[in-house]
Design a protein around this motif. Structure first.
Motif, PDB file in Angstrom:
ATOM      1  N   ARG A 122       0.838  -1.202   0.000  1.00 39.62           N
ATOM      2  CA  ARG A 122       0.000   0.000   0.000  1.00 39.62           C
ATOM      3  C   ARG A 122       0.871   1.250   0.000  1.00 39.62           C
ATOM      4  O   ARG A 122       0.654   2.173  -0.784  1.00 39.62           O
ATOM      5  CB  ARG A 122      -0.936  -0.015   1.203  1.00 39.62           C
ATOM      6  CG  ARG A 122      -1.872   1.196   1.252  1.00 39.62           C
ATOM      7  CD  ARG A 122      -2.812   1.171   2.439  1.00 39.62           C
ATOM      8  NE  ARG A 122      -2.083   1.107   3.697  1.00 39.62           N
ATOM      9  CZ  ARG A 122      -2.222   0.144   4.606  1.00 39.62           C
ATOM     10  NH1 ARG A 122      -3.075  -0.837   4.424  1.00 39.62           N
ATOM     11  NH2 ARG A 122      -1.518   0.156   5.715  1.00 39.62           N
ATOM     12  N   ILE A 139       2.550   1.767  -3.425  1.00 32.72           N
ATOM     13  CA  ILE A 139       1.593   2.202  -4.450  1.00 32.72           C
ATOM     14  C   ILE A 139       1.221   3.665  -4.245  1.00 32.72           C
ATOM     15  O   ILE A 139       1.176   4.448  -5.201  1.00 32.72           O
ATOM     16  CB  ILE A 139       0.338   1.304  -4.443  1.00 32.72           C
ATOM     17  CG1 ILE A 139       0.693  -0.095  -4.961  1.00 32.72           C
ATOM     18  CG2 ILE A 139      -0.786   1.921  -5.277  1.00 32.72           C
ATOM     19  CD1 ILE A 139      -0.391  -1.133  -4.738  1.00 32.72           C
ATOM     20  N   VAL A 140       0.969   4.053  -3.004  1.00 30.43           N
ATOM     21  CA  VAL A 140       0.589   5.440  -2.722  1.00 30.43           C
ATOM     22  C   VAL A 140       1.758   6.383  -3.021  1.00 30.43           C
ATOM     23  O   VAL A 140       1.562   7.451  -3.624  1.00 30.43           O
ATOM     24  CB  VAL A 140       0.093   5.596  -1.262  1.00 30.43           C
ATOM     25  CG1 VAL A 140      -0.064   7.064  -0.885  1.00 30.43           C
ATOM     26  CG2 VAL A 140      -1.233   4.854  -1.084  1.00 30.43           C
ATOM     27  N   GLU A 141       2.973   5.990  -2.631  1.00 31.75           N
ATOM     28  CA  GLU A 141       4.144   6.825  -2.929  1.00 31.75           C
ATOM     29  C   GLU A 141       4.312   7.008  -4.438  1.00 31.75           C
ATOM     30  O   GLU A 141       4.585   8.105  -4.912  1.00 31.75           O
ATOM     31  CB  GLU A 141       5.407   6.214  -2.324  1.00 31.75           C
ATOM     32  CG  GLU A 141       5.503   6.385  -0.829  1.00 31.75           C
ATOM     33  CD  GLU A 141       6.675   5.629  -0.211  1.00 31.75           C
ATOM     34  OE1 GLU A 141       7.382   4.874  -0.927  1.00 31.75           O
ATOM     35  OE2 GLU A 141       6.878   5.788   1.007  1.00 31.75           O
ATOM     36  N   GLN A 142       4.137   5.929  -5.199  1.00 32.63           N
ATOM     37  CA  GLN A 142       4.261   6.009  -6.655  1.00 32.63           C
ATOM     38  C   GLN A 142       3.163   6.897  -7.238  1.00 32.63           C
ATOM     39  O   GLN A 142       3.412   7.701  -8.131  1.00 32.63           O
ATOM     40  CB  GLN A 142       4.203   4.609  -7.278  1.00 32.63           C
ATOM     41  CG  GLN A 142       4.435   4.601  -8.778  1.00 32.63           C
ATOM     42  CD  GLN A 142       5.831   5.064  -9.155  1.00 32.63           C
ATOM     43  OE1 GLN A 142       6.818   4.589  -8.608  1.00 32.63           O
ATOM     44  NE2 GLN A 142       5.937   6.001 -10.071  1.00 32.63           N
ATOM     45  N   PHE A 143       1.953   6.760  -6.697  1.00 30.91           N
ATOM     46  CA  PHE A 143       0.825   7.578  -7.144  1.00 30.91           C
ATOM     47  C   PHE A 143       1.126   9.061  -6.938  1.00 30.91           C
ATOM     48  O   PHE A 143       0.977   9.877  -7.847  1.00 30.91           O
ATOM     49  CB  PHE A 143      -0.437   7.158  -6.391  1.00 30.91           C
ATOM     50  CG  PHE A 143      -1.606   8.081  -6.590  1.00 30.91           C
ATOM     51  CD1 PHE A 143      -2.302   8.097  -7.791  1.00 30.91           C
ATOM     52  CD2 PHE A 143      -1.997   8.940  -5.579  1.00 30.91           C
ATOM     53  CE1 PHE A 143      -3.378   8.958  -7.975  1.00 30.91           C
ATOM     54  CE2 PHE A 143      -3.068   9.803  -5.755  1.00 30.91           C
ATOM     55  CZ  PHE A 143      -3.757   9.809  -6.955  1.00 30.91           C
ATOM     56  N   PHE A 144       1.564   9.421  -5.729  1.00 30.70           N
ATOM     57  CA  PHE A 144       1.868  10.828  -5.454  1.00 30.70           C
ATOM     58  C   PHE A 144       3.035  11.317  -6.301  1.00 30.70           C
ATOM     59  O   PHE A 144       3.026  12.458  -6.785  1.00 30.70           O
ATOM     60  CB  PHE A 144       2.139  11.058  -3.962  1.00 30.70           C
ATOM     61  CG  PHE A 144       0.883  11.294  -3.178  1.00 30.70           C
ATOM     62  CD1 PHE A 144       0.189  12.493  -3.280  1.00 30.70           C
ATOM     63  CD2 PHE A 144       0.383  10.316  -2.338  1.00 30.70           C
ATOM     64  CE1 PHE A 144      -0.986  12.709  -2.575  1.00 30.70           C
ATOM     65  CE2 PHE A 144      -0.793  10.520  -1.634  1.00 30.70           C
ATOM     66  CZ  PHE A 144      -1.476  11.722  -1.747  1.00 30.70           C
ATOM     67  N   ASN A 167       3.772  10.251  -9.328  1.00 30.86           N
ATOM     68  CA  ASN A 167       3.226  10.452 -10.678  1.00 30.86           C
ATOM     69  C   ASN A 167       2.408  11.734 -10.754  1.00 30.86           C
ATOM     70  O   ASN A 167       2.523  12.497 -11.724  1.00 30.86           O
ATOM     71  CB  ASN A 167       2.357   9.262 -11.091  1.00 30.86           C
ATOM     72  CG  ASN A 167       3.164   8.009 -11.335  1.00 30.86           C
ATOM     73  OD1 ASN A 167       4.382   8.044 -11.472  1.00 30.86           O
ATOM     74  ND2 ASN A 167       2.496   6.873 -11.353  1.00 30.86           N
ATOM     75  N   MET A 168       1.580  11.983  -9.760  1.00 35.48           N
ATOM     76  CA  MET A 168       0.761  13.198  -9.762  1.00 35.48           C
ATOM     77  C   MET A 168       1.644  14.441  -9.687  1.00 35.48           C
ATOM     78  O   MET A 168       1.386  15.441 -10.366  1.00 35.48           O
ATOM     79  CB  MET A 168      -0.243  13.172  -8.600  1.00 35.48           C
ATOM     80  CG  MET A 168      -1.270  12.048  -8.717  1.00 35.48           C
ATOM     81  SD  MET A 168      -2.190  12.046 -10.268  1.00 35.48           S
ATOM     82  CE  MET A 168      -3.399  13.307  -9.902  1.00 35.48           C
ATOM     83  N   LYS A 192      -0.012  18.117  -3.635  1.00 35.03           N
ATOM     84  CA  LYS A 192      -0.545  17.116  -2.719  1.00 35.03           C
ATOM     85  C   LYS A 192      -1.959  17.512  -2.286  1.00 35.03           C
ATOM     86  O   LYS A 192      -2.853  16.674  -2.193  1.00 35.03           O
ATOM     87  CB  LYS A 192       0.374  17.006  -1.507  1.00 35.03           C
ATOM     88  CG  LYS A 192       0.142  15.831  -0.625  1.00 35.03           C
ATOM     89  CD  LYS A 192       1.192  15.808   0.486  1.00 35.03           C
ATOM     90  CE  LYS A 192       1.418  14.421   0.977  1.00 35.03           C
ATOM     91  NZ  LYS A 192       2.488  14.366   1.989  1.00 35.03           N
ATOM     92  N   VAL A 241      -4.479  16.749  -5.016  1.00 30.59           N
ATOM     93  CA  VAL A 241      -4.701  15.310  -5.109  1.00 30.59           C
ATOM     94  C   VAL A 241      -5.585  14.836  -3.956  1.00 30.59           C
ATOM     95  O   VAL A 241      -6.551  14.091  -4.170  1.00 30.59           O
ATOM     96  CB  VAL A 241      -3.352  14.548  -5.120  1.00 30.59           C
ATOM     97  CG1 VAL A 241      -3.580  13.045  -5.060  1.00 30.59           C
ATOM     98  CG2 VAL A 241      -2.541  14.909  -6.360  1.00 30.59           C
ATOM     99  N   ILE A 294      -9.249  13.061  -4.059  1.00 31.27           N
ATOM    100  CA  ILE A 294      -9.503  11.763  -3.411  1.00 31.27           C
ATOM    101  C   ILE A 294     -10.719  11.878  -2.495  1.00 31.27           C
ATOM    102  O   ILE A 294     -11.591  11.010  -2.496  1.00 31.27           O
ATOM    103  CB  ILE A 294      -8.255  11.283  -2.637  1.00 31.27           C
ATOM    104  CG1 ILE A 294      -7.167  10.877  -3.629  1.00 31.27           C
ATOM    105  CG2 ILE A 294      -8.599  10.118  -1.705  1.00 31.27           C
ATOM    106  CD1 ILE A 294      -5.809  10.606  -3.003  1.00 31.27           C
TER     107      ILE A 294
END
Length: 123
Positions: A89, A92-97, A99-100, A107, A110, A114
């Motif tokens: 988790r 995935i969240v680190e990669q998502f942030f 990418n954004m 932040k 985003v 969410i």
């Protein structure tokens, strides 16, 4: 099984990720016997040595255990499985942030999106 491997990443690492994903999704349940190295190699279409490396890696991660003469089994250590879930988790969240951020979204933007999406879904 989908065997579209990413050329950017070693196949063994992709298979480790695939199995970890199956453990998280409970497709591979605690205590479940895994396919033999040869069976899994045939199923995914890779060399037996690659699968041996995958199984060794999973054992080092304490996600599987090999019982001599019986095979390889998914760990029954629920704490280890929960740790895998948390690590996944977080990654995935680190990669998502990341990418954004690459797209220039803050932040705050985003998180607001969410929250908006969360309010729109009624589970």
């Amino acid at each position: 099984m989908n065997n579209d491997f990413n050329r950017e990443k070693p196949i063994y690492a992709q298979l480790v990720e695939r199995i970890c994903s199956d453990i998280i999704k409970n497709r591979l349940a605690p205590g479940m016997k895994m396919l033999s190295v040869r069976e899994y190699a045939l199923e995914v279409g890779v060399n037996v040595n690659t699968v041996q490396r995958v199984y060794k890696e999973l054992e080092q991660m304490r996600l599987t255990e090999t019982k001599r003469g019986q095979g390889t089994f998914i760990t029954t250590d629920e704490a280890r499985i929960q740790l895998l879930r948390q690590e996944t988790r977080r990654r995935i969240v680190e990669q998502f942030f990341h990418n954004m951020n690459e797209f220039g979204f803050t932040k705050e933007e985003v998180l607001a999106e969410i929250k908006r999406l969360g309010a729109d879904t009624h589970d």
